[in-house]
Structure formats: C-alpha cells, structure tokens
Design an enzyme around this catalytic site. Structure first.
Site, PDB file in Angstrom:
ATOM      1  N   CYS A 132     -14.724   6.655  -0.202  1.00 29.85           N
ATOM      2  CA  CYS A 132     -14.099   5.362  -0.500  1.00 29.85           C
ATOM      3  C   CYS A 132     -13.322   4.800   0.688  1.00 29.85           C
ATOM      4  CB  CYS A 132     -13.186   5.490  -1.716  1.00 29.85           C
ATOM      5  SG  CYS A 132     -12.071   6.910  -1.656  1.00 29.85           S
ATOM      6  N   HIS A 247      -6.781   1.439  -2.141  1.00 31.39           N
ATOM      7  CA  HIS A 247      -6.481   2.166  -0.911  1.00 31.39           C
ATOM      8  C   HIS A 247      -6.070   1.182   0.184  1.00 31.39           C
ATOM      9  CE1 HIS A 247      -7.888   5.638  -2.835  1.00 31.39           C
ATOM     10  NE2 HIS A 247      -9.009   5.883  -2.186  1.00 31.39           N
TER      11      HIS A 247
END
Length: 349
Positions: A132, A247
C-alpha cells in the site's frame, strides 16, 4: 481470457477490511460481475456481505472454489495466497493478489495501472498488487521520474492501523476509549507490541539483521520493480501511527536535473490518479482525514530540498484501503478484461 459481457469474480478474504473494500469498489466502478463469489476461512463461512444491495453468502475457501471463476481478487494473507492462488490460476482464473507472496517473483508482474500497465501482458495467471505505501508513492513519483529522472528516494511513512486489519482498528478504538477514561494502566496491547493510541511505532512487520523492517525493504525492492529502474537508490523508515484510515508519506527525491516546484506541480496536476493540494498560505495540504474514502493520491508541500543540487520534498497521502489495496486491484482487473469504467470516484479535498 476470452472476452465476455460479464465475469464471475471471487474475492478471497471477503470479510476483511480490504476484502470488503474490494467488493464495494467493484460495485462503485460498475465492474461487469455476473456473480460475486465471496470466500473466507471456515470461521467466516455462512456470514453475508452486501453487493449491489443484495446479501451474498460467504463460502469457505477450498481447492474447488475457483471452478468457473474468471477473476480472483486475493486479500487474505501470504499463506492463503501461496496455497490457493496457483490453484485458482490453474482453474483458469486471473489472480490479482494483494499479499507479498508473489511480488518479487520474476515471472509475476507487480502492477500499478498509472505507472506500468503494460506489465500486465506478461502475466501467467497471477498478477501482484504492490504494498500500500509503495503504490501511493510511485503514482506520484513516476511522472517526475519521466521528466527529470529520480536518482534517490528517501521516504518516511506514517501508516494507518487499517493497514494491519480490522483487529488493529478495534485495538486503536478501544485504547483511545480507555485513555480518555483514565484507564491507561489497564491497556494490554495485542495486535502491536506497544500501545498504539496516542503513540507512534517505528516498527511495521518483522526486523531484519540490518536493522530495517520487512515493510521498509518492500518499499525499496517494489519501487525499483514497478518503476523498472534498478539504479534508483531507495531508503525507507516506516511508522505506524494512531490513524484509522489513510497513509501519509514524507518523500525526498534527488533528480538527475533541475525541476522547479511549480513545474513539478503542473506535471502532477495533469497526471492520472493524482490530485495536488498545495496552498500553504491557506493551510491546504493533503490530510489522511480528507483522503479517507477517496480514490486519488494527494500530493502537497512540494518544495525544493535546498541541501542538494536537484532535490524536492513532498507530502503524499492516500486511502490505504482503496488506492493502496482494493482500488488498485480492481483497476488491474479492469485492464485484464478490457472494461471501460462506468462510474469512477474522482473527488478532491
């Protein structure tokens, strides 16, 4: 794969955070699904997931689960992928695997559609979905690399607990609740080695002998493979932070030639999958809160690194469950079947 009007799609790990996001993304983007086959462990078998406003019963994953399946989206961990992805591919399905099991295999494409869609053509039944944190970084950096060639990347990540899964999200919620109720001494971490609430852990995945974690080495190796340039020097520090979704990354790049920040912004503004949010005077820059639930990679704080001749600093944020996992996997599947997106989420902060 033969061209069809609709495809039988299996989602492995259908009850997990990423699996549920995969199902939602298939629905939102109008992927041509004739039948959804949600698969999970025996523990989750018999439960239901929702697809296009209809309940679908989750089945236990078995060797025979992939007969007649055209596309299999995996997000159930490396062990499950190693066991069942080859079985699914042998049964005729094209596997898009979200684990790290096959990412660095030479004959398995590691794909971010905005960066290296051509790599999909080399698949032998399995296509790997990158990490990711790597995905969002390379989406932002590939246009810069094409313009001025990146020679070195230094990245520090600030990764949400949803990257670990549902239990981590529950642990953060419970610990926050306990902290606010003055129950700090009663907190007993289970998912992480230390309390995550109101804390930052410079530790994602296992440590290697060289002091780096597996997550950091993933970013190094995957970036080179996706960008198709082994000469790029990459170093990473990955940190788990008390954020539920989204994130964030502080990224420093050194370039072969000068690229002024204004020109960098213009390049990124016209790049697929990127939204530039960069107005410091108005306190506008990418935030995890704003990125959650949205598809793009958001980039801001673009500025010169004045300590080196051709350096830039930037801040990159994305929803790790969407572009960092589910969306990227579905985009790969769309390319595999030649599907034109009917409804894609394009939102800005």
């Amino acid at each position: 794969m033969n061209k069809k009007d609709k495809y039988r799609v299996a989602v492995v790990g259908a009850t997990g955070a990423v699996g549920q996001e995969m199902i939602l993304t298939l629905e939102q983007r109008g992927f041509p699904v004739s039948e959804l086959v949600p698969l999970a462990s025996q523990r989750s078998a018999g439960s239901e997931v929702s697809f296009c406003d209809r309940p679908v019963t989750v089945q236990e994953i078995k060797k025979g689960s992939f007969e007649g399946v055209d596309i299999a989206l995996f997000s159930a961990g490396g062990g499950v992928s190693l066991e069942f992805a080859p079985i699914a591919a042998k049964a005729g399905a094209v596997v898009v695997d979200n684990s790290s099991a096959f990412r660095m295999e030479p004959d398995v494409p590691l794909v971010v559609p905005e960066v290296n869609p051509h790599a999909i053509q080399r698949h032998n039944g399995i296509i790997a979905n990158p990490n990711c944190s790597t995905i969002q970084m390379v989406v932002a950096l590939k246009p810069i690399h094409d313009r001025a060639r990146i020679t070195r990347i230094v990245v520090s990540t600030y990764q949400a607990v949803s990257g670990t899964g549902k239990k981590a999200m529950e642990e953060l919620f419970q610990q926050c609740e306990m902290m606010l109720n003055f129950q700090k001494d009663e907190i007993q971490p289970k998912v992480y080695p230390h309390q995550i609430a109101f804390n930052c852990l410079p530790h994602i995945d296992i440590f290697f002998d060289n002091g780096y974690t597996k997550e950091e080495i993933k970013m190094v190796n995957e970036t080179k493979k996706i960008m198709e340039d082994d000469t790029i020097k990459v170093t990473a520090t990955t940190v788990r932070v008390p954020v539920f979704i989204g994130h964030s990354e502080a990224v420093n790049v050194e370039l072969e030639k000068d690229l002024p920040p204004d020109e960098c912004r213009k390049i990124l503004e016209s790049s697929p999958g990127v939204v530039v949010v960069d107005e410091p005077a108005k306190n506008r820059y990418p935030l995890a809160l704003d990125a959650a639930g949205k598809d793009p990679v958001f980039v801001g704080r673009i500025r010169r690194d004045e300590s080196v001749p051709h350096g830039l600093n930037m801040w990159i944020v994305s929803d790790n469950l969407r572009k960092g996992a589910a969306l990227n996997a579905v985009q790969i599947a769309e390319i595999v079947v030649g599907h034109k997106v009917i409804q894609a989420k394009v939102e800005v902060v």
